[in-house]
Design an enzyme around this catalytic site. Structure first.
Site, PDB file in Angstrom:
ATOM      1  N   ASN A  13       0.883  -1.174   0.000  1.00  0.00           N
ATOM      2  CA  ASN A  13       0.000   0.000   0.000  1.00  0.00           C
ATOM      3  C   ASN A  13       0.916   1.219   0.000  1.00  0.00           C
ATOM      4  OD1 ASN A  13      -1.927   1.966   0.398  1.00  0.00           O
ATOM      5  ND2 ASN A  13      -2.113   1.595   2.599  1.00  0.00           N
ATOM      6  N   LYS A  15       0.279   4.304  -0.342  1.00  0.00           N
ATOM      7  CA  LYS A  15      -0.306   5.525   0.226  1.00  0.00           C
ATOM      8  C   LYS A  15      -0.057   6.723  -0.716  1.00  0.00           C
ATOM      9  CE  LYS A  15       0.630   3.553   4.713  1.00  0.00           C
ATOM     10  NZ  LYS A  15       0.267   3.661   6.100  1.00  0.00           N
ATOM     11  N   HIS A  98      -9.472   1.385   4.544  1.00  0.00           N
ATOM     12  CA  HIS A  98      -8.203   1.556   5.265  1.00  0.00           C
ATOM     13  C   HIS A  98      -8.423   2.516   6.441  1.00  0.00           C
ATOM     14  CE1 HIS A  98      -4.067   2.667   6.168  1.00  0.00           C
ATOM     15  NE2 HIS A  98      -3.715   1.558   5.534  1.00  0.00           N
ATOM     16  N   GLU A 100      -6.769   4.885   7.553  1.00  0.00           N
ATOM     17  CA  GLU A 100      -6.507   6.306   7.263  1.00  0.00           C
ATOM     18  C   GLU A 100      -7.706   6.936   6.561  1.00  0.00           C
ATOM     19  OE1 GLU A 100      -2.744   5.719   5.284  1.00  0.00           O
ATOM     20  OE2 GLU A 100      -1.875   5.094   7.186  1.00  0.00           O
ATOM     21  N   GLU A 170      -5.781  -4.916  10.307  1.00  0.00           N
ATOM     22  CA  GLU A 170      -4.769  -3.890  10.518  1.00  0.00           C
ATOM     23  C   GLU A 170      -5.061  -3.123  11.811  1.00  0.00           C
ATOM     24  OE1 GLU A 170      -2.591  -2.853   6.687  1.00  0.00           O
ATOM     25  OE2 GLU A 170      -4.202  -1.419   6.942  1.00  0.00           O
ATOM     26  N   GLY A 176       2.128   2.269  10.519  1.00  0.00           N
ATOM     27  CA  GLY A 176       3.080   3.368  10.348  1.00  0.00           C
ATOM     28  C   GLY A 176       3.739   3.811  11.641  1.00  0.00           C
ATOM     29  N   SER A 216       3.062  -2.249  10.255  1.00  0.00           N
ATOM     30  CA  SER A 216       4.515  -2.291  10.479  1.00  0.00           C
ATOM     31  C   SER A 216       5.130  -3.663  10.212  1.00  0.00           C
ATOM     32  CB  SER A 216       4.863  -1.787  11.884  1.00  0.00           C
ATOM     33  OG  SER A 216       4.425  -0.448  12.041  1.00  0.00           O
TER      34      SER A 216
HETATM   35  C1  PEP Z   1      -0.815   0.129   5.724  1.00  0.00           C
HETATM   36  O1  PEP Z   1      -0.745   1.264   5.294  1.00  0.00           O
HETATM   37  O2  PEP Z   1      -1.761  -0.592   5.395  1.00  0.00           O
HETATM   38  C2  PEP Z   1       0.248  -0.351   6.614  1.00  0.00           C
HETATM   39  C3  PEP Z   1       0.141  -1.543   7.133  1.00  0.00           C
HETATM   40  O3  PEP Z   1       1.292   0.516   6.833  1.00  0.00           O
HETATM   41  P1  PEP Z   1       2.675   0.172   7.580  1.00  0.00           P
HETATM   42  O4  PEP Z   1       3.152  -1.144   7.035  1.00  0.00           O
HETATM   43  O5  PEP Z   1       3.580   1.304   7.221  1.00  0.00           O
HETATM   44  O6  PEP Z   1       2.381   0.081   9.030  1.00  0.00           O
END
Ligand code: PEP
Length: 255
Positions: A13, A15, A98, A100, A170, A176, A216
């Site tokens: 992803n 972003k 997501h 975000e 998630e 992040g 992460s």
């Molecule tokens: C994501 O944006 O779905 C995500 C898991 O980000 P990160 O791996 O940076 O935590």
């Protein structure tokens, strides 16, 4: 639960990162590193990169996804992109719900459900994101909340269409932040999601559905997370922007 019946999917992803030119450069770096992958490899990129990414991935084992879409077909929705538009440029997957988008753009379980239905009826494969905040976890409502998010997002989705859905657990506190859920925490919540699928669609559907972990995940912790029976791949943010790290995760999922 038999993990072997499910295909692992590793999806990046990206972003709000990369111009079309930079997207092609990154894809060209990733290509040789994942060419022998036996799992599915997806890069979910900004709208303006989709066309270039699809062309760069032609003839490879890398599939392309978008990061969002609107649920309506067309009309007065300034700034939005429909499923038809995504399909027209060769997009196969779309990240929906997501955290975000839920946090900054007012997405709700109900709009996510509308988007899932619109994606499926247009032949796109949704990567449906669910997950709890730190406060939810501290209040010990993680399992109930994630079960509810999953149920609402899948309302009116048929068993046949479910075959094209990927779910990504998630935890919001792990996205992040560098804080990863432990592999046991990821396995437990992915198991809760699988039980919801069993309750609604039955055992066969529950065995088949791909449930990723995201938050992460990186080149160092992927082996441990992906070793868990209920973790069928990953949705990768930060680490998907580095070709070598992304490839390490892809190759870990193929073991
Ligand atoms: C994501 O944006 O779905 C995500 C898991 O980000 P990160 O791996 O940076 O935590």
């Amino acid at each position: 639960m038999k993990k072997e019946v499910r295909k692992a999917v590793i999806a990046g992803n990206w972003k709000m990162n990369k111009t079309p030119k930079e997207a092609v450069e990154l894809i060209n770096e990733i290509k040789p590193l994942v060419k022998d992958a036996t799992c599915d490899v997806v890069v979910c990129v900004p709208f303006v990169c989709l066309d270039a990414a699809v062309k760069a991935c032609e003839g490879t084992n890398i599939k392309v996804g978008a990061e969002n879409m609107h649920f309506e077909k067309s009309g007065a929705f300034t700034g939005e992109i429909s499923a038809d538009m995504l399909k027209a440029v060769g997009t196969e997957y779309v990240v929906l719900g997501h955290s975000e988008r839920r946090q900054y753009f007012g997405e709700t379980d109900e709009t996510v459900n509308k988007k899932v239905l619109a994606a499926l009826s247009n032949g796109l494969k949704p990567i449906l994101c669910v997950g709890e905040t730190l406060k939810d976890r501290e209040n010990t409502i993680t399992n109930e909340l994630v079960a509810m998010q999953t149920k609402i997002a899948l309302l009116d989705v048929s068993e046949k269409d479910l075959e094209n859905v990927i779910i990504a657990y998630e935890p919001v506190w792990a996205i992040g932040t560098g804080k990863t859920a432990t592999s046991d925490q990821a396995d437990e919540v992915n198991g809760v999601i699988r039980n919801v699928i069993k309750e609604v669609y039955g055992e066969v559907a529950a065995e088949k559905i791909t449930i990723q972990y995201g938050g992460s995940m990186n080149a160092s912790n992927c082996d441990e997370l992906l070793s868990k029976v209920n973790v069928d791949g990953g949705l990768i943010g930060g680490a998907s922007l580095k070709a070598a790290d992304f490839a390490t995760i892809v190759n870990a999922a193929c073991k």
